[in-house]
Design an enzyme around this catalytic site. Structure first.
Site, PDB file in Angstrom:
ATOM      1  N   GLY A 151      -1.840 -72.773 -26.330  1.00  0.00           N
ATOM      2  CA  GLY A 151      -0.336 -72.458 -26.400  1.00  0.00           C
ATOM      3  C   GLY A 151      -0.221 -71.110 -27.009  1.00  0.00           C
ATOM      4  O   GLY A 151      -1.150 -70.701 -28.077  1.00  0.00           O
TER       5      GLY A 151
ATOM      6  N   GLY B 192       3.254 -68.328 -29.160  1.00  0.00           N
ATOM      7  CA  GLY B 192       4.500 -68.563 -29.336  1.00  0.00           C
ATOM      8  C   GLY B 192       4.654 -67.413 -30.174  1.00  0.00           C
ATOM      9  O   GLY B 192       3.900 -66.539 -30.370  1.00  0.00           O
ATOM     10  N   GLY B 193       5.878 -67.343 -31.344  1.00  0.00           N
ATOM     11  CA  GLY B 193       5.969 -66.131 -31.612  1.00  0.00           C
ATOM     12  C   GLY B 193       5.180 -65.830 -32.963  1.00  0.00           C
ATOM     13  O   GLY B 193       5.049 -64.647 -33.487  1.00  0.00           O
TER      14      GLY B 193
ATOM     15  N   GLY C   7       1.877 -66.230 -32.727  1.00  0.00           N
ATOM     16  CA  GLY C   7       0.544 -66.018 -32.217  1.00  0.00           C
ATOM     17  C   GLY C   7       0.129 -66.993 -30.895  1.00  0.00           C
ATOM     18  O   GLY C   7       0.885 -66.989 -30.284  1.00  0.00           O
TER      19      GLY C   7
ATOM     20  N   LYS D  34      -6.103 -70.953 -34.674  1.00  0.00           N
ATOM     21  CA  LYS D  34      -4.775 -70.423 -34.647  1.00  0.00           C
ATOM     22  C   LYS D  34      -4.943 -68.894 -35.306  1.00  0.00           C
ATOM     23  O   LYS D  34      -5.488 -68.662 -36.302  1.00  0.00           O
ATOM     24  CB  LYS D  34      -4.062 -71.301 -35.582  1.00  0.00           C
ATOM     25  CG  LYS D  34      -2.421 -70.822 -35.450  1.00  0.00           C
ATOM     26  CD  LYS D  34      -1.707 -71.607 -36.314  1.00  0.00           C
ATOM     27  CE  LYS D  34      -0.117 -71.300 -36.334  1.00  0.00           C
ATOM     28  NZ  LYS D  34       0.712 -72.312 -36.925  1.00  0.00           N
TER      29      LYS D  34
ATOM     30  N   ASP E  15      11.697 -77.551 -38.644  1.00  0.00           N
ATOM     31  CA  ASP E  15      11.250 -77.489 -37.123  1.00  0.00           C
ATOM     32  C   ASP E  15      10.696 -78.904 -36.642  1.00  0.00           C
ATOM     33  O   ASP E  15       9.772 -78.827 -35.909  1.00  0.00           O
ATOM     34  CB  ASP E  15      10.525 -76.234 -36.719  1.00  0.00           C
ATOM     35  CG  ASP E  15      10.812 -75.962 -35.289  1.00  0.00           C
ATOM     36  OD1 ASP E  15      11.941 -76.459 -34.818  1.00  0.00           O
ATOM     37  OD2 ASP E  15       9.951 -75.232 -34.612  1.00  0.00           O
TER      38      ASP E  15
END
Length: 406
Positions: free
Chosen positions: A32, A34-35, A37, A54, A148
């Site tokens: 995956g 995203g913003g 990384g 990550k 979130d």
């Protein structure tokens, strides 16, 4: 390792080997992006065990991996089973920083979409709701808000590790520490705060650009639970950019019967709406009664004759073996936090990074000031309109009186 050439993606490549002080890892595939990384699956070369890493660009202004490390340290401190453990960490000079964690399975959004009706059975919905609530209470116990909460930020464990009935909380990039540890008290509520989160699940306060507290994570949790129970929310057809329209729906959910009816279709309405009314009764500083919220979930299960052993939708052929727990009281524990990553190679903030962070802080402060100015101007404009209407009304009345005298 060598720095990436200018213009190249600095993040890991397939088959690339990453070295730490403890071990070596081979990158298998991207999971995956995203913003923050990206997340990859990796193979630990010493024993061929699979893990997740990550990664975060070394030049990123916001160092979210610090937040991950601090949150996961808190989880380890209370031995939570709903958070991944940090196995290892390091930095590839001038490219990226990374942490090595337990590899887990599909997130709850994907698991819901795998079902025939794109919604969980009530038994699965309530079991998942309880586990996610436990993880939220534990996160708050560490002194952090998630900000979130959504299905994509929760995932089931892997079959290989016999954790496929256990749900893990993910992605702490938008977390905020809500306590001042050195003073042992809750931070003062800000007058306004930029929107954070995902429009579909964001709490009312976040939509109104107000500072959010622990109760707001629970409100987001409820929207998420309703969605996977019923198959959708009343505002499901609206896009992230339609924030004003979504806000109107969420406001009307508090008063309009047709919206309430649509919201709780296929849900235990009494218990779910009771939770919403309870969260609405709390304020920024309130410590939620997580056990009361849990009681509502358990009451819904009992009323619908759902047993603890009933199978879950993504493993329908065996009895449920996931954790059955009661949440704690959310009282914040003492926790040492990391201000930098203890990783291989120099990963301290350079002058350039510090300057960049200062610029980012100034930018956020400027944005906050701009938002406050907009609100003041809007209030002023509204006041002027009212005064104008009042004057026009007074003028009209004076004309009528004059006409009568004539």
């Amino acid at each position: 390792m060598q720095s990436s050439d200018e213009g190249e993606d600095p993040l890991p490549k397939d088959e690339e080997e990453l070295k730490t002080k403890k071990d070596r890892y081979k990158v298998l595939k991207l999971l995956g992006r995203g913003g923050y990384g990206a997340v990859y699956s990796v193979l630990r070369l010493s024993d061929s065990e699979k893990f997740a890493i990550k990664c975060e660009n070394a030049s990123a202004v916001r160092k979210s991996l610090y937040m991950d490390c601090n949150v996961l340290k808190g989880a380890a401190q209370i031995r939570s089973r709903h958070f991944c453990t940090v196995i290892d960490q390091a930095a590839v000079k001038d490219r990226f920083n990374f942490i090595v964690m337990k590899l887990i399975g599909k997130n709850l959004w994907d698991l819901r979409m795998d079902t025939p009706e794109c919604r969980f059975s009530l038994g699965t919905a309530l079991k998942a709701a309880a586990q996610c609530l436990i993880s939220i209470e534990q996160l708050h116990r560490f002194g952090y808000l998630h900000r979130d909460i959504k299905p994509g930020n929760f995932a089931a464990g892997r079959v290989e590790s016999n954790e496929h009935h256990t749900i893990f909380m993910l992605d702490f990039g938008l977390c905020r520490e809500f306590v001042k540890r050195e003073e042992g008290k809750i931070r003062t509520q800000r007058k306004s705060a930029p929107f954070r989160g995902t429009t579909r699940y964001a709490p009312l306060n976040s939509m109104l650009e107000l500072d959010t507290g622990r109760k707001d994570d629970i409100e987001s949790w409820l929207y998420m639970v309703v969605e996977w129970t019923s198959g959708g929310l009343p505002w499901r057809k609206l896009k992230a950019s339609d924030r004003d329209k979504v806000l109107r729906f969420k406001k009307e959910l508090r008063s309009k019967e047709e919206i309430i009816e649509d919201m709780y279709y296929n849900c235990p309405r009494k218990e779910f709406h009771r939770i919403l009314k309870y969260t609405d009764s709390l304020d920024f500083y309130s410590q939620p009664d997580y056990q009361f919220v849990y009681f509502c979930i358990q009451h819904a299960a009992t009323a619908n004759k759902i047993k603890d052993t009933d199978p879950i939708d993504w493993d329908p052929d065996v009895p449920y073996i996931g954790p059955i727990e009661v949440p704690g009281d959310g009282k914040v524990i003492d926790l040492e936090v990391e201000m930098r990553m203890s990783a291989e190679g120099s990963n301290n903030k350079t002058k350039k990074e510090k300057d960049s962070m200062k610029r980012q802080k100034k930018k956020e402060e400027k944005e906050d000031a701009k938002n406050r100015t907009k609100k003041r101007e809007a209030k002023k404009s509204e006041k002027e309109k009212k005064e104008k209407t009042k004057k026009e009304s007074s003028g009209a009345n004076a004309s009528k009186k004059s006409a009568k005298k004539t």
